[in-house]
Design an enzyme around this catalytic site. Structure first.
Site, PDB file in Angstrom:
ATOM      1  N   PRO A 138      40.302  35.757  26.219  1.00 10.50           N
ATOM      2  CA  PRO A 138      41.703  35.340  26.356  1.00 10.50           C
ATOM      3  C   PRO A 138      41.824  33.892  26.814  1.00 10.50           C
ATOM      4  CG  PRO A 138      41.211  37.337  27.661  1.00 10.50           C
ATOM      5  CD  PRO A 138      39.907  36.712  27.269  1.00 10.50           C
ATOM      6  N   TYR A 193      33.201  28.482  36.983  1.00 13.40           N
ATOM      7  CA  TYR A 193      33.879  29.601  36.299  1.00 13.40           C
ATOM      8  C   TYR A 193      33.495  29.583  34.819  1.00 13.40           C
ATOM      9  CZ  TYR A 193      37.400  32.680  34.313  1.00 13.40           C
ATOM     10  OH  TYR A 193      38.011  33.690  33.610  1.00 13.40           O
ATOM     11  N   THR A 206      42.632  47.676  38.802  1.00 14.82           N
ATOM     12  CA  THR A 206      43.703  47.675  39.808  1.00 14.82           C
ATOM     13  C   THR A 206      44.780  46.635  39.536  1.00 14.82           C
ATOM     14  OG1 THR A 206      42.391  46.154  41.128  1.00 14.82           O
ATOM     15  CG2 THR A 206      42.205  48.498  41.678  1.00 14.82           C
ATOM     16  N   ARG A 212      40.094  48.024  45.374  1.00 12.14           N
ATOM     17  CA  ARG A 212      41.273  48.488  46.142  1.00 12.14           C
ATOM     18  C   ARG A 212      41.592  49.944  45.808  1.00 12.14           C
ATOM     19  NH1 ARG A 212      45.177  43.816  44.450  1.00 12.14           N
ATOM     20  NH2 ARG A 212      43.742  43.831  42.669  1.00 12.14           N
ATOM     21  N   ASP A 246      32.600  47.512  44.798  1.00 10.37           N
ATOM     22  CA  ASP A 246      32.566  46.078  44.536  1.00 10.37           C
ATOM     23  C   ASP A 246      31.429  45.870  43.542  1.00 10.37           C
ATOM     24  OD1 ASP A 246      31.951  43.312  44.667  1.00 10.37           O
ATOM     25  OD2 ASP A 246      32.788  43.181  46.687  1.00 10.37           O
TER      26      ASP A 246
END
Ligand code: NDP
Ligand code: 8X3
Length: 254
Positions: free
Chosen positions: A185, A155, A16, A39, A62
């Site tokens: 990345p 994270y 999304t 979404r 989800d």
């Protein structure tokens, strides 16, 4: 618009926004697509915009909801089950805090999404890949899964876990003729920082200020390159940085 004949099928989680959305656009001319995210409206918009190029199915779930992930993937009918390429992209950072000040809900969110969600999706898709004795999984890791940076703690831990999972997948799936690649990345200007900083636009913009960061299309190009490599080649692990970024913490903002 559903066309009758499917091309090879690629499933993209987190389609999304950002890297996932750019990848869907990039692959639409060659693959039938299963686009996933929470979404639904965004998924419909993207699906409509690609409908003149390919056949698209959307799945709204989800990734943290194990039962829903399994139900939705098991519910794929006929040829749609034969996913050739799985792009595990859904994920985000939540917060940037010292370890003793971190918000436990942020920690749960990152571990449940970036690690457990990736596992739920992969396990289900792998049932068919193993049966078919073919497939290619692309896990979106991060420079944060290679180097820890201040306040990156959980994270980074979630992306280090992705790194271990990619290696484990490559070993365990070796005999099943399934390729596993990981793309890591550095700074990519997407909605990532808005999520990390809970919609604080000023903080989010500052991350990319004077950096000339990567954009989603740069990573989509690399994903395309990785999945287009010849059958005998597996690009196992690739880190992609903006020219201005030397490491997680060394960034030239001049
Ligand atoms: P975005 O915030 O733009 O996109 C994140 C995507 O993940 C959205 O499509 C979102 O969809 C989906 N997503 C998030 N949580 C869930 C969930 N619980 N269930 C299902 N889908 C979810 O960020 P990026 O495009 O930048 O991020 C994509 C991946 O790239 C992530 O794994 C991120 O960690 C990684 N990455 C990003 C970097 C960057 O600098 N931007 C650098 C290195 C790695 P929805 O909200 O509709 O559910
Ligand atoms: C996103 C890149 O450096 O903000 O994974 O963690 S970083």
């Amino acid at each position: 618009m559903e066309k009758n004949k499917l091309k090879q099928i690629a499933l993209i989680t987190g389609a999304t926004s950002g890297i996932g959305e750019a990848t869907a656009k990039r692959l639409a001319n060659r693959f039938s697509l299963i686009l996933c995210g929470r979404r639904e409206e965004k998924l419909f918009e993207l699906s409509n915009s690609l409908s003149n190029l390919t056949t698209v199915k959307t799945l709204t779930f989800d990734v943290r909801n194990k039962d829903d992930v399994i139900d939705k993937l098991k519910g794929l009918e006929g040829e749609w089950k034969n996913i050739a390429i799985l792009i595990n992209n859904a994920g985000n950072a939540h917060g940037l805090d010292f370890i003793h000040e971190g918000d436990i809900e942020d920690w749960d969110m990152m571990i449940d999404t970036n690690v457990k969600g990736l596992l739920y999706v992969s396990r289900e898709v792998l049932q068919t890949m193993v049966k078919n004795n073919s497939g290619h999984i692309i896990n979106i890791g991060s420079i944060a899964g290679k180097e820890v940076y201040p306040k990156g703690n959980i994270y980074c831990a979630s992306k280090f876990a992705v790194d271990a999972i990619s290696q484990g997948m490559r070993i365990d799936l070796n005999k099943h003729n399934i390729k596993v690649s990981q793309i890591n990345p550095g700074l990519v200007e997407t909605n990532f920082s808005m999520v990390r900083f809970k919609d604080d636009e000023e903080r989010s913009k500052a991350v990319y200020k004077d950096v000339n960061p990567l954009v989603s299309e740069d990573i989509a190009n690399v994903i395309d390159y990785v999945i287009s490599s010849p059958e005998n080649v597996n690009i196992s692990d690739i880190t992609v940085l903006a020219k201005s970024q030397a490491s997680s913490t060394v960034i030239n903002r001049d």
